[in-house]
Design an enzyme around this catalytic site. Sequence first.
Site, mmCIF file in Angstrom:
data_model
loop_
_atom_site.group_PDB
_atom_site.id
_atom_site.type_symbol
_atom_site.label_atom_id
_atom_site.label_comp_id
_atom_site.label_asym_id
_atom_site.label_seq_id
_atom_site.Cartn_x
_atom_site.Cartn_y
_atom_site.Cartn_z
ATOM 1 N N TYR A 150 16.652 30.124 8.820
ATOM 2 C CA TYR A 150 15.363 30.604 9.127
ATOM 3 C C TYR A 150 15.223 30.856 10.970
ATOM 4 C CZ TYR A 150 13.156 30.420 4.711
ATOM 5 O OH TYR A 150 12.793 30.613 3.318
ATOM 6 N N LYS A 175 0.903 -1.313 -0.076
ATOM 7 C CA LYS A 175 -0.061 -0.008 0.114
ATOM 8 C C LYS A 175 0.879 1.227 -0.069
ATOM 9 C CE LYS A 175 -0.505 -0.376 5.030
ATOM 10 N NZ LYS A 175 -0.980 -0.792 6.030
#
Length: 357
Positions: A254, A45
């Site tokens: 950042y 899956k």
Amino acid sequence: MHTLCPTPSNMGAAHLTIDLDAVCSNWRALDALSNHEVETAAVVKADAYGIGAAQAAKALAKAGAKSFFVALVEEGVTIRNVLGNQPDIYVFSGHMDGETDALVSARLIPLLNAPDQMSRHAANAPNLSFGVQLDTGMNRLGFEPSEWNDRKFELLNAGPLLVMSHLACADEPGHPMNVQQLDAFRGMTDGIAPRRSLAATGGILLGSEYHFDLTRPGVGLYGGQPFGEARPAIRLDVPVIQTRTVQPGETVGYGNAWTATAPTKVATISAGYADGLLRAAAPGAVVFAGNTPCPVVGRISMDLITVDVSGLHNVPASLQVIGPDLPVDAFAEAAGTIGYEILTSLGARYERVYLPQ
Ligand SMILES: *Cc1c(COP(=O)(O)O)cnc(C)c1O
């Protein structure tokens, strides 16, 4: 008139190397943990947990897997197209409204989860093989014990190929939920004719009483915990774009999240949270240059990660973010998550290389 731009050679892209031999060897190792009457299936899956469902399913079928499990009908159709008519392909989500045509034409086996799915299946595809999923306490998918009790005779009469349930705590061997679910599954299914299945990767490791007739490993095939013996199946090498020396008091990235306390050589590598390298992994994550660990400094940005490479004499062309020294679960742990989530988040921007080619 419109001219096409040439495709660049993509030198800046990170390389994701997927070792299909390792996937097959993990499948064989998990298969060897149950006795030979127990079939070992393969769960593919979510694009085989991010590594590529078509490639993984083909390799696993060649290694001997005969049954495959997917979450959704669309995933089942993909696997059918890749593998041809032979293998059994089971769909965990069962038989949903509008899916009959796809289920029938790809000959998928829905795992019926509830009375409404049972009625839909009987009305729309009475000749299509099916399985039954039971809820033994996880409360996620499957017939509740009372629903099963009321319809057991009718369901069994229609001849399901498989009756299965799923363990909630199999990654914790000592958890009392394991025995509780085993007893519940036994109580609901002892004496029935169809084949039974309870164990995924964690359940296989719990021992033979959890194996029944078929096991359904997923993450262990792809090198993730809780299968500690797994061979790593992926390697992620991320090119260094630039290096610089940062002086004491200067900051990186950042939010000025990291400040140098000594002259520090910082390498900027070309992958980030858009590639599944979760922002939450910094601070804490480490990448490797050969055998030398190098800490991530500052925040992980969308496309870039900054790394302290002061410990290196030579900065290599790329740094390893996931690999033999750095299992997917190590990066996951730095991000406060599990290997499953890192694998299934692997981005679409990587240059993927499948071994053997
Ligand atoms: C995902 C899944 C599996 C495979 O689980 P792993 O822990 O990855 O081995 C098996 N059965 C069900 C019902 C699942 O949802």
